[in-house]
Design an enzyme around this catalytic site. Structure first.
Site, PDB file in Angstrom:
ATOM      1  N   PHE A 271       0.808  -3.608  -0.714  1.00  0.00           N
ATOM      2  CA  PHE A 271       1.429  -3.241  -1.990  1.00  0.00           C
ATOM      3  C   PHE A 271       2.910  -3.046  -1.735  1.00  0.00           C
ATOM      4  O   PHE A 271       3.284  -2.275  -0.851  1.00  0.00           O
ATOM      5  CB  PHE A 271       0.842  -1.928  -2.532  1.00  0.00           C
ATOM      6  CG  PHE A 271       1.613  -1.384  -3.733  1.00  0.00           C
ATOM      7  CD1 PHE A 271       1.149  -1.587  -5.019  1.00  0.00           C
ATOM      8  CD2 PHE A 271       2.816  -0.689  -3.573  1.00  0.00           C
ATOM      9  CE1 PHE A 271       1.856  -1.108  -6.123  1.00  0.00           C
ATOM     10  CE2 PHE A 271       3.533  -0.206  -4.663  1.00  0.00           C
ATOM     11  CZ  PHE A 271       3.051  -0.418  -5.944  1.00  0.00           C
ATOM     12  N   GLU A 272       3.725  -3.717  -2.523  1.00  0.00           N
ATOM     13  CA  GLU A 272       5.165  -3.466  -2.464  1.00  0.00           C
ATOM     14  C   GLU A 272       5.749  -3.810  -3.817  1.00  0.00           C
ATOM     15  O   GLU A 272       5.400  -4.846  -4.391  1.00  0.00           O
ATOM     16  CB  GLU A 272       5.868  -4.410  -1.470  1.00  0.00           C
ATOM     17  CG  GLU A 272       5.714  -4.093  -0.020  1.00  0.00           C
ATOM     18  CD  GLU A 272       6.427  -5.115   0.884  1.00  0.00           C
ATOM     19  OE1 GLU A 272       6.544  -6.299   0.528  1.00  0.00           O
ATOM     20  OE2 GLU A 272       6.861  -4.698   1.958  1.00  0.00           O
TER      21      GLU A 272
END
Ligand code: GDP
Ligand code: MN
Length: 381
Positions: A271-272
């Protein structure tokens, strides 16, 4: 007669003045003099309370941003799950684009189905060979020996060649793919992830309006065996490029002794949400080039998570890194779930608070709270 004219003039002045102050207070316009006051950045909750409107695809309120996924054709069915969850919880109201990248051509089935599911425009990119192969300074026999040895030691993905190309690509190249060059922000999505709560407001816009460059929802410790020489490579970079090291950075999050050793804490990069312009900055490019020359992507098994995290923690200000508290997220095997009940109800969450990883032993998020002098929210355990 002349008296009347004078009174009328006063009346007009008064009305104009009152209207002006009314408009200023109604529209929250700031008078120029107030621009010099420094205002603390809102928390994400405050931002949501103020900016709950949903702008729609053509709105100028949308940010120049895209989802991005690196995937193989065989990832299609796991990717379908991720797209559904992202669309249902967020993107159906925003219609942001989605860029898919692959070291092989995407096949028609992949393109047809993902295009049908994404509400925004989809783009499919082939990764150029020079971004997914061995640079000339790498000794490929030495790399093969290293893989064999790490496989023997049962280190996760230790024997995999493609995983190494993947980590190097995510570390140094995805943001320079021609399809990514027109965007300012990205949100990375992997196959088989889940979002458990409505997103509620636009995180891209939050990032842009508050000068955030990198964000995370889960943090943890890296396996030492995958990065034995990463920190010495980082130290060499820092010594050679002191101008790239930020004041007020988050070094304390990744080192317990002022940078002497790495404590292995990293933001989990599957996740970014982040700034592409930061990744394309001279500072980040110099950083990646310096690490890449040292060969650890191939002779060891450096992951893009510690590589991105160390960059963020040394070259950004601490306050440019955002912990997205109420983006509830799952990627095997960890969950981030808001423990605060009101948040879960407001955002129609479907995660079990007991599954929340934040305060477990193997998480680094408690350290993030400590470094930032944040209170553990009520009801969190
Ligand atoms: P993990 O999350 O570390 O277990 O690794 P994944 O298998 O999920 O891989 C990380 C990301 O890279 C995912 O988005 C994968 O779809 C993608 N990926 C991994 N290996 C390859 C590969 O060889 N080719 C392509 N095109 N994508 C890959
Ligand atoms: Mn994954």
């Amino acid at each position: 007669m002349s008296v009347n004219v004078r009174y009328t003039r006063y009346l007009v002045f008064a009305l104009v003045g009152l209207t002006f102050f009314y408009l200023v207070s109604r529209t929250n316009l700031r008078l120029p003099s107030s621009a010099s006051f420094s205002r603390p950045a809102p928390t994400y909750n405050e931002f949501k309370a103020n900016k709950f409107q949903i702008p729609g695809a053509n709105s100028t309120e949308r940010v120049n941003a895209t989802f991005v996924t690196l995937a193989r054709n065989s990832d299609l069915w796991d990717m379908v799950k991720s797209i559904r969850t992202v669309e249902d919880r967020f993107n159906r109201d925003y219609n942001y684009d989605w860029v898919f990248l692959n070291d092989k051509e995407f096949d028609e089935d992949f393109k047809k189905l993902t295009t049908a599911l994404v509400s925004g425009t989809t783009h499919y990119g082939l990764i150029p060979k020079e971004h997914w192969s061995y640079p000339e300074w790498i000794d490929q026999d030495k790399a093969a020996d290293a893989r064999q040895e790490m496989d023997r030691k049962k280190i996760i993905y230790g024997g995999s060649e493609s995983y190494r190309h993947m980590c190097r690509y995510e570390s140094g190249f995805f943001f320079r793919h021609p399809l990514m060059l027109n965007y300012e922000y990205y949100w990375r999505v992997e196959p088989s992830i889940e979002l458990f709560c409505d997103i509620g407001a636009d995180p891209f816009r939050f990032m842009k309006e508050n000068d955030k460059k990198y964000s995370f929802v889960i943090s943890l410790y890296e396996y030492e065996a995958t990065i034995p020489s990463l920190w010495s490579s980082v130290q060499k970079f820092m010594a050679n490029h002191p101008q790239h090291i930020a004041q007020d950075n988050a070094m304390e999050f990744i080192s317990d002794n002022g940078g002497e050793t790495y404590n292995k804490c990293h933001f989990w990069s599957n996740f970014e949400i982040g700034s592409l312009e930061w990744l394309r900055s001279q500072a980040y490019l110099d950083y990646f080039e310096s690490l890449d020359k040292d060969g650890g992507f191939f002779y060891e098994r450096w992951g893009d998570a510690p590589v991105h995290s160390i960059a963020a923690a040394t070259m950004l200000r601490k306050d440019q890194i955002q912990f997205f508290h109420d983006i509830a997220y799952y990627h095997v095997p960890f969950t981030h779930c808001p423990n605060d009940e009101q948040t879960r109800l407001d955002l129609r969450c479907s995660c079990k608070p007991k599954d929340n990883f934040d305060w477990k032993d193997y998480s680094c998020t408690n350290r993030w709270f400590k470094v930032n002098h944040l209170q553990k929210p009520d009801g969190w355990d």
